[in-house]
Design a protein around this motif. Structure first.
Motif, PDB file in Angstrom:
ATOM      1  N   ASP A  12       7.971   0.519   9.239  1.00 16.14           N
ATOM      2  CA  ASP A  12       6.834   0.503   8.322  1.00 16.14           C
ATOM      3  C   ASP A  12       6.941   1.668   7.334  1.00 16.14           C
ATOM      4  N   ASN A  13       7.256   2.863   7.851  1.00 19.20           N
ATOM      5  CA  ASN A  13       7.415   4.041   6.987  1.00 19.20           C
ATOM      6  C   ASN A  13       8.552   3.848   5.996  1.00 19.20           C
ATOM      7  N   LEU A  14       9.622   3.233   6.482  1.00 14.45           N
ATOM      8  CA  LEU A  14      10.798   2.987   5.641  1.00 14.45           C
ATOM      9  C   LEU A  14      10.450   2.074   4.467  1.00 14.45           C
ATOM     10  N   LEU A  15       9.797   0.962   4.755  1.00 15.97           N
ATOM     11  CA  LEU A  15       9.461   0.001   3.708  1.00 15.97           C
ATOM     12  C   LEU A  15       8.424   0.555   2.733  1.00 15.97           C
ATOM     13  N   LYS A  16       7.449   1.302   3.260  1.00 14.93           N
ATOM     14  CA  LYS A  16       6.470   1.932   2.372  1.00 14.93           C
ATOM     15  C   LYS A  16       7.142   2.962   1.465  1.00 14.93           C
ATOM     16  N   GLY A  17       8.131   3.664   2.004  1.00 14.34           N
ATOM     17  CA  GLY A  17       8.873   4.622   1.193  1.00 14.34           C
ATOM     18  C   GLY A  17       9.576   3.951   0.028  1.00 14.34           C
ATOM     19  N   ILE A  18      10.159   2.779   0.284  1.00 15.32           N
ATOM     20  CA  ILE A  18      10.812   2.029  -0.790  1.00 15.32           C
ATOM     21  C   ILE A  18       9.773   1.519  -1.776  1.00 15.32           C
ATOM     22  N   GLY A  19       8.619   1.076  -1.268  1.00  9.60           N
ATOM     23  CA  GLY A  19       7.543   0.612  -2.136  1.00  9.60           C
ATOM     24  C   GLY A  19       7.004   1.705  -3.042  1.00  9.60           C
ATOM     25  N   GLN A  20       7.048   2.943  -2.556  1.00  8.58           N
ATOM     26  CA  GLN A  20       6.537   4.062  -3.333  1.00  8.58           C
ATOM     27  C   GLN A  20       7.400   4.390  -4.549  1.00  8.58           C
ATOM     28  N   ILE A  21       8.545   3.752  -4.680  1.00 11.88           N
ATOM     29  CA  ILE A  21       9.356   3.917  -5.893  1.00 11.88           C
ATOM     30  C   ILE A  21       8.514   3.597  -7.116  1.00 11.88           C
ATOM     31  N   MET A  22       7.645   2.584  -6.995  1.00 12.20           N
ATOM     32  CA  MET A  22       6.709   2.256  -8.079  1.00 12.20           C
ATOM     33  C   MET A  22       5.274   2.546  -7.676  1.00 12.20           C
ATOM     34  N   LEU A  23       5.138   3.603  -6.827  1.00  9.40           N
ATOM     35  CA  LEU A  23       3.834   4.124  -6.427  1.00  9.40           C
ATOM     36  C   LEU A  23       2.977   3.115  -5.675  1.00  9.40           C
ATOM     37  N   GLN A  24       3.609   2.256  -4.877  1.00  8.32           N
ATOM     38  CA  GLN A  24       2.881   1.249  -4.111  1.00  8.32           C
ATOM     39  C   GLN A  24       3.067   1.499  -2.623  1.00  8.32           C
ATOM     40  N   GLU A  25       1.969   1.874  -1.951  1.00 14.13           N
ATOM     41  CA  GLU A  25       2.012   2.095  -0.505  1.00 14.13           C
ATOM     42  C   GLU A  25       1.798   0.767   0.202  1.00 14.13           C
ATOM     43  N   ASN A  26       2.859  -0.046   0.214  1.00 11.86           N
ATOM     44  CA  ASN A  26       2.743  -1.391   0.760  1.00 11.86           C
ATOM     45  C   ASN A  26       4.092  -1.816   1.325  1.00 11.86           C
ATOM     46  N   ARG A  27       4.101  -2.170   2.602  1.00  6.55           N
ATOM     47  CA  ARG A  27       5.359  -2.534   3.264  1.00  6.55           C
ATOM     48  C   ARG A  27       5.989  -3.786   2.661  1.00  6.55           C
ATOM     49  N   TRP A  28       5.144  -4.754   2.229  1.00  5.69           N
ATOM     50  CA  TRP A  28       5.667  -6.004   1.682  1.00  5.69           C
ATOM     51  C   TRP A  28       6.248  -5.775   0.289  1.00  5.69           C
ATOM     52  N   THR A  29       5.633  -4.858  -0.447  1.00  5.70           N
ATOM     53  CA  THR A  29       6.214  -4.462  -1.739  1.00  5.70           C
ATOM     54  C   THR A  29       7.587  -3.861  -1.519  1.00  5.70           C
ATOM     55  N   ILE A 184       6.501  -9.073  -9.041  1.00  6.23           N
ATOM     56  CA  ILE A 184       5.690  -9.734  -8.015  1.00  6.23           C
ATOM     57  C   ILE A 184       5.373  -8.766  -6.889  1.00  6.23           C
ATOM     58  N   ALA A 185       6.349  -7.934  -6.527  1.00  5.84           N
ATOM     59  CA  ALA A 185       6.176  -6.962  -5.448  1.00  5.84           C
ATOM     60  C   ALA A 185       5.047  -5.986  -5.758  1.00  5.84           C
ATOM     61  N   VAL A 186       4.982  -5.526  -6.998  1.00  4.69           N
ATOM     62  CA  VAL A 186       3.889  -4.634  -7.405  1.00  4.69           C
ATOM     63  C   VAL A 186       2.583  -5.412  -7.476  1.00  4.69           C
ATOM     64  N   PHE A 187       2.647  -6.637  -7.988  1.00  2.00           N
ATOM     65  CA  PHE A 187       1.449  -7.462  -8.187  1.00  2.00           C
ATOM     66  C   PHE A 187       0.730  -7.751  -6.873  1.00  2.00           C
ATOM     67  N   ILE A 188       1.463  -7.996  -5.795  1.00  5.51           N
ATOM     68  CA  ILE A 188       0.815  -8.338  -4.526  1.00  5.51           C
ATOM     69  C   ILE A 188       0.026  -7.156  -3.962  1.00  5.51           C
ATOM     70  N   ASN A 189       0.396  -5.944  -4.347  1.00  8.59           N
ATOM     71  CA  ASN A 189      -0.354  -4.774  -3.894  1.00  8.59           C
ATOM     72  C   ASN A 189      -1.426  -4.366  -4.893  1.00  8.59           C
ATOM     73  N   SER A 190      -1.090  -4.458  -6.190  1.00  5.79           N
ATOM     74  CA  SER A 190      -2.047  -4.072  -7.228  1.00  5.79           C
ATOM     75  C   SER A 190      -1.783  -4.883  -8.489  1.00  5.79           C
ATOM     76  N   PRO A 191      -2.486  -5.987  -8.656  1.00  2.81           N
ATOM     77  CA  PRO A 191      -2.307  -6.800  -9.870  1.00  2.81           C
ATOM     78  C   PRO A 191      -2.505  -5.994 -11.146  1.00  2.81           C
ATOM     79  N   LEU A 192      -3.468  -5.085 -11.116  1.00  5.41           N
ATOM     80  CA  LEU A 192      -3.751  -4.275 -12.303  1.00  5.41           C
ATOM     81  C   LEU A 192      -2.574  -3.382 -12.655  1.00  5.41           C
TER      82      LEU A 192
END
Length: 295
Positions: A12-29, A184-192
């Protein structure tokens, strides 16, 4: 699937870390980002996993704040180090070692700035890659990767695809499909955030076009990916947020164009995400000054 994240929180930490590349704290991102990277090259995907794991593991062993580790704050710069090294160089044994060491070092540098409460975003990644590339070019004969030496592929010159290519270039991916997946990866966490990023990339492309930058480079997203990140940082539901996005994108793109036009940092691998970091920090400083004077 959530049971896996509960039993093995490191994933979970690993995937969230990758998501944070575009400032998204989301494992699916993060998972979608990883899929998009693997689509570009398996070396890039493996390098992302190794570097992010090294950064996260280092943070855990050094006893950094657990909430920060869980949020992925020690993974995104490390992830970018891994992707960048596999993008610029053929993945020899020495490069794989540097990917792991660079990921760990990114975590340490990130923690220094976090502990000082200084927002530097991806600066640890920038600093490490600049040093590594300069040293590798001057002291080794490791050849460039196939992605560097390959002939340029045809570019989709539509106004719709240009900002999506900007999303892809944030993580060194030139394929249109990767850009779509990242959006899409960013959109699923924050459409805005995704929509602001899209508009930011489009605006960045237009500004660069009016300044006479390479049309091919613009449509490849090379003049838009820093704008994507700056727009995402300031995205919000208030009307004033739109103004700050506009200001941040203008400053970021201006810095980007000036540095590229004057061939600054070419010996170090290019500007990378430095225009985003500089433009965002300047905008945050402006916010702070205005808040002190008028609020």
């Amino acid at each position: 699937m959530n049971k896996i994240f509960i039993k093995i929180p490191f994933i979970d930490n690993l995937l969230k870390g990758i998501g944070q590349i575009m400032l998204q704290e989301n494992r699916w991102t993060g998972l979608l980002f990883l899929i998009g990277i693997f689509m570009g090259s398996w070396q890039g995907g493996v390098a992302t996993i190794l570097a992010t794991s090294a950064g996260t593991f280092t943070a855990m062993k050094l006893g950094y704040e657990k909430s920060e580790i869980n949020a992925g704050l020690y993974g995104f710069s490390a992830a970018l180090v891994g992707v960048a090294l596999s993008f610029f160089f053929q993945t020899t044994l020495f490069i794989w070692i540097l990917i792991v060491l660079g990921g760990a070092l990114a975590s340490v540098i990130q923690h220094f700035f976090i502990s000082k409460k200084i927002p530097v975003f991806t600066f640890p990644f920038i600093l490490i890659i600049w040093v590594f590339i300069f040293a590798l070019h001057h002291f080794t004969d490791i050849p460039p990767s196939e992605m560097i030496t390959a002939k340029p592929v045809s570019v989709n010159y539509s106004e719709f695809m240009t900002p999506l290519n900007g999303f892809g270039e944030v993580i060194f991916q030139g394929g249109a499909l990767s850009g779509i997946i990242f959006f899409i990866a960013v959109f699923i966490n924050s459409p805005l955030a995704a929509l602001y990023g899209f508009v930011g990339a489009l605006l960045g492309a237009y500004i660069s076009f009016t300044r006479g930058e390479s049309v091919e480079g613009i449509h490849m997203g090379l003049f838009g990916f820093n704008a994507v990140l700056s727009a995402i940082v300031f995205s919000g539901i208030k009307k004033i947020d739109g103004l700050w996005v506009l200001i941040a994108v203008f400053i970021t793109v201006f810095i980007d164009d000036i540095l590229i036009d004057n061939d600054v940092f070419s010996s170090f691998g290019g500007v990378l995400t430095f225009p985003f970091v500089a433009g965002t920090c300047i905008t945050l400083l402006m916010q702070k000054i205005i808040h002190k004077k008028f609020v």
